[in-house]
Design an enzyme around this catalytic site. Structure first.
Site, PDB file in Angstrom:
ATOM      1  N   LYS A   1      37.350  36.458  37.791  1.00 31.22           N
ATOM      2  CA  LYS A   1      37.202  37.741  37.107  1.00 31.22           C
ATOM      3  C   LYS A   1      36.342  37.508  35.882  1.00 31.22           C
ATOM      4  O   LYS A   1      36.634  36.643  35.055  1.00 31.22           O
ATOM      5  CB  LYS A   1      38.557  38.325  36.708  1.00 31.22           C
ATOM      6  CG  LYS A   1      38.418  39.715  36.104  1.00 31.22           C
ATOM      7  CD  LYS A   1      39.725  40.458  36.033  1.00 31.22           C
ATOM      8  CE  LYS A   1      39.525  41.884  35.567  1.00 31.22           C
ATOM      9  NZ  LYS A   1      40.795  42.619  35.536  1.00 31.22           N
TER      10      LYS A   1
ATOM     11  N   GLY B   1      35.317  42.912  43.934  1.00 35.15           N
ATOM     12  CA  GLY B   1      35.850  44.153  43.391  1.00 35.15           C
ATOM     13  C   GLY B   1      35.415  44.347  41.953  1.00 35.15           C
ATOM     14  O   GLY B   1      34.860  43.454  41.330  1.00 35.15           O
ATOM     15  N   ARG B   2      35.710  45.540  41.433  1.00 36.44           N
ATOM     16  CA  ARG B   2      35.286  45.901  40.077  1.00 36.44           C
ATOM     17  C   ARG B   2      36.315  46.840  39.481  1.00 36.44           C
ATOM     18  O   ARG B   2      36.884  47.666  40.186  1.00 36.44           O
ATOM     19  CB  ARG B   2      33.929  46.583  40.164  1.00 36.44           C
ATOM     20  CG  ARG B   2      33.306  46.945  38.862  1.00 36.44           C
ATOM     21  CD  ARG B   2      31.913  47.482  39.085  1.00 36.44           C
ATOM     22  NE  ARG B   2      31.005  46.427  39.492  1.00 36.44           N
ATOM     23  CZ  ARG B   2      30.075  45.910  38.693  1.00 36.44           C
ATOM     24  NH1 ARG B   2      29.918  46.365  37.472  1.00 36.44           N
ATOM     25  NH2 ARG B   2      29.290  44.954  39.108  1.00 36.44           N
ATOM     26  N   GLY B   3      36.553  46.709  38.179  1.00 36.87           N
ATOM     27  CA  GLY B   3      37.487  47.571  37.492  1.00 36.87           C
ATOM     28  C   GLY B   3      36.943  47.975  36.137  1.00 36.87           C
ATOM     29  O   GLY B   3      35.752  47.854  35.871  1.00 36.87           O
ATOM     30  N   GLY B   4      37.838  48.415  35.263  1.00 37.32           N
ATOM     31  CA  GLY B   4      37.447  48.939  33.967  1.00 37.32           C
ATOM     32  C   GLY B   4      36.737  47.947  33.068  1.00 37.32           C
ATOM     33  O   GLY B   4      35.698  48.251  32.492  1.00 37.32           O
TER      34      GLY B   4
ATOM     35  N   GLY C   1      36.251  44.478  34.040  1.00 37.27           N
ATOM     36  CA  GLY C   1      35.736  43.293  34.706  1.00 37.27           C
ATOM     37  C   GLY C   1      35.388  43.507  36.151  1.00 37.27           C
ATOM     38  O   GLY C   1      35.656  44.552  36.739  1.00 37.27           O
TER      39      GLY C   1
ATOM     40  N   VAL D   1      35.312  41.080  39.912  1.00 38.87           N
ATOM     41  CA  VAL D   1      35.825  39.860  40.532  1.00 38.87           C
ATOM     42  C   VAL D   1      34.823  39.410  41.568  1.00 38.87           C
ATOM     43  O   VAL D   1      34.376  40.200  42.407  1.00 38.87           O
ATOM     44  CB  VAL D   1      37.207  40.097  41.175  1.00 38.87           C
ATOM     45  CG1 VAL D   1      37.720  38.830  41.833  1.00 38.87           C
ATOM     46  CG2 VAL D   1      38.205  40.589  40.125  1.00 38.87           C
TER      47      VAL D   1
ATOM     48  N   ASP E   1      48.379  50.261  35.624  1.00 36.88           N
ATOM     49  CA  ASP E   1      47.490  50.837  36.630  1.00 36.88           C
ATOM     50  C   ASP E   1      47.978  50.463  38.037  1.00 36.88           C
ATOM     51  O   ASP E   1      47.197  50.017  38.869  1.00 36.88           O
ATOM     52  CB  ASP E   1      46.054  50.354  36.398  1.00 36.88           C
ATOM     53  CG  ASP E   1      45.022  51.195  37.148  1.00 36.88           C
ATOM     54  OD1 ASP E   1      45.335  52.340  37.510  1.00 36.88           O
ATOM     55  OD2 ASP E   1      43.919  50.682  37.372  1.00 36.88           O
TER      56      ASP E   1
END
Length: 177
Positions: free
Chosen positions: A47, A24-27, A29, A31, A168
């Protein structure tokens, strides 16, 4: 016989972790699945801070600073340290915080298998629409979703009682499994 055995781990140029696929990916970082060589190839979710080339969430006011800036590094470290203080069955544990050989910040967590609450909700509605769930069984299907939501509420309540607010929370960020 009361004797103990001490194992000394030494690392030269070899990284402790074998990096795998992205989960997965976020703002700030992303994972990835990683194997921990020091602990019998245990799988962990790692992460990593984005290197400045990754996506940054700019949809919200006060959007994340660029991942290469010191404020972003501070936020990443703070996220790991705060999360590590929260010991609750509905909050993922932090195993380790560190720096990879190239200088990238990371922290490791257990790998959570399952689907997001968003996917579970969509799947339940799709089964209902396809008549895979009879209308009279819809109540039981909703109870399963409510149980997942209740777990989320317990985790959030625990965090809030310790002064931690997750900014979030949404079904896509909640794992059911």
């Amino acid at each position: 016989d009361g004797s103990t055995m001490t194992i000394v781990l030494s690392r030269t140029e070899q990284d402790r972790y074998v990096m795998g696929r992205e989960l997965g990916r976020g703002g700030l970082g992303r994972v990835v699945l990683a194997l921990d060589r020091d602990l019998m190839s245990r799988e962990v979710a790692m992460k990593l801070m984005l290197d400045g080339q990754g996506e940054v969430d700019v949809r919200h006011a006060g959007a994340s600073p660029s991942p290469s800036t010191p404020p972003a590094r501070e936020r990443f470290l703070e996220e790991a340290q705060i999360t590590a203080q929260l010991q609750h069955p509905n909050i993922v544990a932090v195993y380790e915080l560190g720096t990879r050989p190239g200088g990238d910040l990371y922290y490791t967590m257990p790998v959570i298998t399952g689907r997001s609450l968003k996917d579970e909700i969509r799947a339940a509605h799709a089964r209902l629409a396809k008549a895979e769930i009879p209308p009279e069984a819809w109540g039981l299907e909703r109870l399963k979703l409510i149980a997942a939501y209740q777990g989320l509420c317990h985790g959030l309540s625990y965090a809030h009682a310790r002064g931690v607010i997750h900014r979030d929370v949404k079904p896509a960020n909640v794992m059911v499994g």
